[in-house]
Design a protein around this motif. Structure first.
Motif, PDB file in Angstrom:
ATOM      1  N   PRO A  22      23.911 -49.555  31.729  1.00  0.00           N
ATOM      2  CA  PRO A  22      24.600 -48.290  32.012  1.00  0.00           C
ATOM      3  C   PRO A  22      23.964 -47.506  33.163  1.00  0.00           C
ATOM      4  CG  PRO A  22      23.332 -48.111  29.985  1.00  0.00           C
ATOM      5  CD  PRO A  22      23.295 -49.559  30.399  1.00  0.00           C
ATOM      6  N   PHE A  23      22.656 -47.626  33.340  1.00  0.00           N
ATOM      7  CA  PHE A  23      21.991 -46.933  34.435  1.00  0.00           C
ATOM      8  C   PHE A  23      22.461 -47.485  35.784  1.00  0.00           C
ATOM      9  CE2 PHE A  23      18.955 -46.563  30.881  1.00  0.00           C
ATOM     10  CZ  PHE A  23      18.885 -45.177  30.789  1.00  0.00           C
ATOM     11  N   GLU A  24      22.545 -48.802  35.883  1.00  0.00           N
ATOM     12  CA  GLU A  24      22.981 -49.437  37.124  1.00  0.00           C
ATOM     13  C   GLU A  24      24.461 -49.143  37.404  1.00  0.00           C
ATOM     14  OE1 GLU A  24      23.135 -51.499  40.655  1.00  0.00           O
ATOM     15  OE2 GLU A  24      21.435 -50.678  39.573  1.00  0.00           O
ATOM     16  N   GLY A  30      28.056 -43.650  41.569  1.00  0.00           N
ATOM     17  CA  GLY A  30      27.679 -42.380  42.176  1.00  0.00           C
ATOM     18  C   GLY A  30      27.472 -41.248  41.180  1.00  0.00           C
ATOM     19  N   ILE A  31      27.193 -41.603  39.944  1.00  0.00           N
ATOM     20  CA  ILE A  31      26.932 -40.603  38.905  1.00  0.00           C
ATOM     21  C   ILE A  31      25.431 -40.344  38.866  1.00  0.00           C
ATOM     22  CG2 ILE A  31      27.071 -40.082  36.436  1.00  0.00           C
ATOM     23  CD1 ILE A  31      29.469 -42.076  36.332  1.00  0.00           C
ATOM     24  N   THR A  32      25.051 -39.090  39.000  1.00  0.00           N
ATOM     25  CA  THR A  32      23.638 -38.721  38.985  1.00  0.00           C
ATOM     26  C   THR A  32      23.137 -38.653  37.548  1.00  0.00           C
ATOM     27  OG1 THR A  32      23.973 -37.422  40.980  1.00  0.00           O
ATOM     28  CG2 THR A  32      21.962 -36.988  39.731  1.00  0.00           C
ATOM     29  N   ILE A  33      21.958 -39.213  37.304  1.00  0.00           N
ATOM     30  CA  ILE A  33      21.355 -39.170  35.975  1.00  0.00           C
ATOM     31  C   ILE A  33      20.117 -38.291  36.040  1.00  0.00           C
ATOM     32  CG2 ILE A  33      20.261 -40.492  34.120  1.00  0.00           C
ATOM     33  CD1 ILE A  33      21.971 -42.880  34.994  1.00  0.00           C
ATOM     34  N   TYR A  34      20.052 -37.333  35.128  1.00  0.00           N
ATOM     35  CA  TYR A  34      18.901 -36.439  35.027  1.00  0.00           C
ATOM     36  C   TYR A  34      18.196 -36.688  33.701  1.00  0.00           C
ATOM     37  CZ  TYR A  34      21.258 -33.815  38.727  1.00  0.00           C
ATOM     38  OH  TYR A  34      21.869 -33.450  39.900  1.00  0.00           O
ATOM     39  N   PHE A  35      16.887 -36.832  33.750  1.00  0.00           N
ATOM     40  CA  PHE A  35      16.071 -36.901  32.546  1.00  0.00           C
ATOM     41  C   PHE A  35      15.384 -35.552  32.428  1.00  0.00           C
ATOM     42  CE2 PHE A  35      16.647 -41.237  33.861  1.00  0.00           C
ATOM     43  CZ  PHE A  35      16.858 -41.901  32.668  1.00  0.00           C
ATOM     44  N   HIS A  55      23.071 -36.251  31.662  1.00  0.00           N
ATOM     45  CA  HIS A  55      21.788 -35.621  31.341  1.00  0.00           C
ATOM     46  C   HIS A  55      21.254 -36.283  30.082  1.00  0.00           C
ATOM     47  CE1 HIS A  55      22.599 -32.249  34.171  1.00  0.00           C
ATOM     48  NE2 HIS A  55      23.828 -32.697  33.972  1.00  0.00           N
ATOM     49  N   ILE A  56      20.005 -36.775  30.162  1.00  0.00           N
ATOM     50  CA  ILE A  56      19.407 -37.511  29.051  1.00  0.00           C
ATOM     51  C   ILE A  56      18.082 -36.866  28.681  1.00  0.00           C
ATOM     52  CG2 ILE A  56      18.499 -39.749  28.295  1.00  0.00           C
ATOM     53  CD1 ILE A  56      20.404 -41.042  30.364  1.00  0.00           C
ATOM     54  N   VAL A  68      22.248 -43.606  25.000  1.00  0.00           N
ATOM     55  CA  VAL A  68      22.808 -42.300  25.386  1.00  0.00           C
ATOM     56  C   VAL A  68      23.455 -42.406  26.762  1.00  0.00           C
ATOM     57  CG1 VAL A  68      22.237 -39.908  25.968  1.00  0.00           C
ATOM     58  CG2 VAL A  68      21.271 -40.954  23.913  1.00  0.00           C
ATOM     59  N   CYS A  69      22.820 -43.101  27.683  1.00  0.00           N
ATOM     60  CA  CYS A  69      23.408 -43.279  29.005  1.00  0.00           C
ATOM     61  C   CYS A  69      24.749 -44.012  28.898  1.00  0.00           C
ATOM     62  CB  CYS A  69      22.454 -44.036  29.922  1.00  0.00           C
ATOM     63  SG  CYS A  69      23.034 -44.128  31.627  1.00  0.00           S
ATOM     64  N   ALA A  70      24.795 -45.064  28.087  1.00  0.00           N
ATOM     65  CA  ALA A  70      26.044 -45.812  27.893  1.00  0.00           C
ATOM     66  C   ALA A  70      27.114 -44.921  27.267  1.00  0.00           C
ATOM     67  CB  ALA A  70      25.790 -47.045  27.028  1.00  0.00           C
ATOM     68  N   HIS A  71      26.733 -44.132  26.271  1.00  0.00           N
ATOM     69  CA  HIS A  71      27.653 -43.207  25.600  1.00  0.00           C
ATOM     70  C   HIS A  71      28.216 -42.195  26.611  1.00  0.00           C
ATOM     71  CE1 HIS A  71      28.945 -40.476  22.257  1.00  0.00           C
ATOM     72  NE2 HIS A  71      28.667 -39.557  23.164  1.00  0.00           N
ATOM     73  N   GLU A  72      27.337 -41.595  27.397  1.00  0.00           N
ATOM     74  CA  GLU A  72      27.774 -40.596  28.375  1.00  0.00           C
ATOM     75  C   GLU A  72      28.559 -41.232  29.524  1.00  0.00           C
ATOM     76  OE1 GLU A  72      27.713 -37.739  27.261  1.00  0.00           O
ATOM     77  OE2 GLU A  72      26.110 -37.875  25.781  1.00  0.00           O
TER      78      GLU A  72
END
Length: 149
Positions: A22-24, A30-35, A55-56, A68-72
């Motif tokens: 899901p991260f890749e 082009g979706i930004t991921i924030y921890f 946002h994780i 959570v990334c996959a869910h979002e």
């Protein structure tokens, strides 16, 4: 029928991006991921002026962060224009339709049928397969399998 949309969407994404990570996939889309520190929440999806972000919670373990990334990511595809409420701790059994769809999507993305087929001649349970791929036990029952002989 309602199950097919999250399942088919996950299958198409895996094929299109050549990965079930899901991260890749989020990166390529082009979706930004924030921890970040989110207290008791696992994460959430947001879309503001067509800019998508996931946002994780940075204090949960890596396996749960992946789920959570996959869910979002599911929300970003299935519910693109809805800012989802925080995914609260221990609420995998949400009766909310969009949360259930996002959980189904996440399970299908993280445990493609090919992974299940690898274990078909063993006594490994779906719970054990789910654990191996970072899917919480509480949602592993959502996995649907196309049977092969």
């Amino acid at each position: 029928m309602a199950y097919l949309i999250p399942r088919n969407t996950a299958i198409k994404l895996i094929t299109k991006y050549g990965t079930n990570c899901p991260f890749e996939i989020a990166r390529q889309k082009g979706i930004t991921i924030y921890f970040e520190s989110l207290g008791g929440s696992f994460g959430y999806y947001a879309c503001y002026k067509r800019i998508q972000s996931i946002h994780i919670n940075d204090s949960i373990n890596e396996a749960l962060q992946k789920f959570v990334c996959a869910h979002e990511l599911g929300h970003s595809i299935l519910h693109k224009n809805e800012n989802t409420p925080f995914l609260k701790r221990n609420t995998f059994f949400s009766t909310n339709k969009i949360e259930l769809e996002a959980n189904k999507f996440a399970v299908e993305l993280l445990i493609p049928d090919e992974f299940i087929y690898e274990f078909r001649d063993t006594r490994v349970t779906i719970k054990e397969v789910a654990q191996k791929f970072g899917v919480p036990e509480e949602v592993c029952h959502l996995k649907k399998i196309d049977h092969i002989d």
